[in-house]
Design a protein around this motif. Sequence first.
Motif, PDB file in Angstrom:
ATOM      1  N   GLU A  67       0.827  -1.213   0.000  1.00 62.88           N
ATOM      2  CA  GLU A  67       0.000   0.000   0.000  1.00 62.88           C
ATOM      3  C   GLU A  67       0.856   1.255   0.000  1.00 62.88           C
ATOM      4  OE1 GLU A  67      -1.279   3.470   2.179  1.00 62.88           O
ATOM      5  OE2 GLU A  67      -0.323   1.819   3.268  1.00 62.88           O
ATOM      6  N   LYS A  68       0.365   2.261  -0.700  1.00 63.24           N
ATOM      7  CA  LYS A  68       0.973   3.591  -0.642  1.00 63.24           C
ATOM      8  C   LYS A  68      -0.128   4.630  -0.785  1.00 63.24           C
ATOM      9  CE  LYS A  68       5.175   5.970  -1.843  1.00 63.24           C
ATOM     10  NZ  LYS A  68       6.453   5.886  -2.562  1.00 63.24           N
ATOM     11  N   ARG A 101      -3.838   3.373  -0.994  1.00 59.74           N
ATOM     12  CA  ARG A 101      -4.292   2.474  -2.050  1.00 59.74           C
ATOM     13  C   ARG A 101      -3.397   1.246  -2.113  1.00 59.74           C
ATOM     14  NH1 ARG A 101      -9.384   3.078  -4.481  1.00 59.74           N
ATOM     15  NH2 ARG A 101     -10.012   5.214  -3.968  1.00 59.74           N
ATOM     16  N   VAL A 102      -4.011   0.089  -2.338  1.00 63.99           N
ATOM     17  CA  VAL A 102      -3.296  -1.186  -2.329  1.00 63.99           C
ATOM     18  C   VAL A 102      -3.042  -1.669  -3.752  1.00 63.99           C
ATOM     19  CG1 VAL A 102      -3.382  -3.603  -1.603  1.00 63.99           C
ATOM     20  CG2 VAL A 102      -4.317  -1.814  -0.127  1.00 63.99           C
ATOM     21  N   TRP A 150       6.821   1.570   0.412  1.00 67.35           N
ATOM     22  CA  TRP A 150       5.500   0.948   0.327  1.00 67.35           C
ATOM     23  C   TRP A 150       5.259   0.133   1.594  1.00 67.35           C
ATOM     24  CZ3 TRP A 150       1.924   0.824  -3.930  1.00 67.35           C
ATOM     25  CH2 TRP A 150       2.303   1.636  -5.005  1.00 67.35           C
ATOM     26  N   THR A 193      -3.567 -12.210   0.090  1.00 69.29           N
ATOM     27  CA  THR A 193      -4.347 -10.981   0.081  1.00 69.29           C
ATOM     28  C   THR A 193      -5.736 -11.307   0.613  1.00 69.29           C
ATOM     29  OG1 THR A 193      -3.138  -9.976  -1.749  1.00 69.29           O
ATOM     30  CG2 THR A 193      -5.377  -9.212  -1.384  1.00 69.29           C
ATOM     31  N   ALA A 219      -7.052  -1.043   3.930  1.00 67.50           N
ATOM     32  CA  ALA A 219      -6.896  -0.063   2.854  1.00 67.50           C
ATOM     33  C   ALA A 219      -7.698  -0.477   1.624  1.00 67.50           C
ATOM     34  CB  ALA A 219      -5.423   0.109   2.482  1.00 67.50           C
ATOM     35  N   SER A 253     -10.506  -1.103  -9.366  1.00 68.18           N
ATOM     36  CA  SER A 253      -9.060  -1.229  -9.525  1.00 68.18           C
ATOM     37  C   SER A 253      -8.660  -1.191 -10.992  1.00 68.18           C
ATOM     38  CB  SER A 253      -8.555  -2.554  -8.917  1.00 68.18           C
ATOM     39  OG  SER A 253      -8.932  -2.677  -7.568  1.00 68.18           O
TER      40      SER A 253
END
Length: 306
Positions: free
Chosen positions: A124-125, A128-129, A152, A160, A223, A278
């Motif tokens: 994530e950053k 947002r993943v 990140w 996930t 996230a 996405s």
Amino acid sequence: MNIADYTLPELRRAMAHNGVHLQTGIFSACVRSTIPLVAEGIHELYADAPVLSAEQFADFHITLLRPENFRRWLKPQVVFRFDGFSPFKPLPIDQAFALFEWGLNWCISSHAHQYLMIHAAAIEKNGRVAILPAPPGSGKSTLTAGLIQRGWRLLSDELTLIGSDGLIQGIARPVSLKNQSIAVIRQFAPDAIIGRVVKDTIKGTVAHLRAPADSVARVLERAQPGWVIFPKYTAQAAATMHAMARTDAFMELARNAFNYSLLAEEGFRRLSALMGGSASYSFEYSNLDEAVRMFDAMAAQHDADT
């Protein structure tokens, strides 16, 4: 209290007696073992992980021990037990910590069906993943390890977890590195903490990278998914990212899901919602610095667009 608050001798004694109640995100495991390599691996690679009191509930009760036969002394082996059940064949004792990692993956993927579980890394950053599904040998873990060394946040290297609200739940456990990836990450991030290297496993030569302290501290911060990216390492290839049709990405994710069929209509709903929110890409790379720059640019562009 965290694992780092134990000295290694204290951790060995605790694991040999009542066990250590290890917290990894929303899951906890009571881990018992008299095998020194298990305590050493946990002490080195889970230093920032919280330890719960013995009275608190544990999702998984795990024991790693030597088998009760001649192999206890001749070519020693290790057995993984979950609630007294042994789901795997014994392995050479030098693979004890690796077996703990693989076994904990099995515990989560076999029992955490409140989530849609995909065999993929998640990082994530800026809220947002990026979900990175890929088969073995694709360079997924190498890419994940490189990105988390450059800012990140690690949610997971292997699993996930998608909740009913569509958010991604982290685990933030060590990243599994294999074969040439170990040397690549050592060169890329000399200060990274990489555990003992073990050869001749079913996955080749393996070692584990400690999750960044910030990722462990923020592990309960869920996230929103932003990207689904299918990475592939190709020698000498320039870093390139190509848009994928969402239908193709959907089918690939479904094939990489552990419990998509089990969740039936709910699995379809969650995967459809994931793909609806996405962007999907295929990604080819050979150089980690180039890969990081491209991922950072992707995240920055998303921020600019929103």
